[in-house]
Design an enzyme around this catalytic site. Sequence first.
Site: not given
Length: 66
Positions: A47-48
């Site tokens: 994920a970011d």
Amino acid sequence: MRRRGAPGARLTAWELQRSGVPTTLITDNMAGHFMAKGAIQSVVVGADRIASNGDTIGGSPTEIRD
């Protein structure tokens, strides 16, 4: 919107392989098939941003190891 050619997924797969992790990159619509066959041993999700409680923000590639 996803970028054509899955560059994030390819980069993650390359990094995993470079680290010695056996990796198979599949498309999203193949995951259900392999899960139904019992062919999935582990899933790696990126994920970011990942919070300390495990919450994620921003979609990144998901790797499923067979």
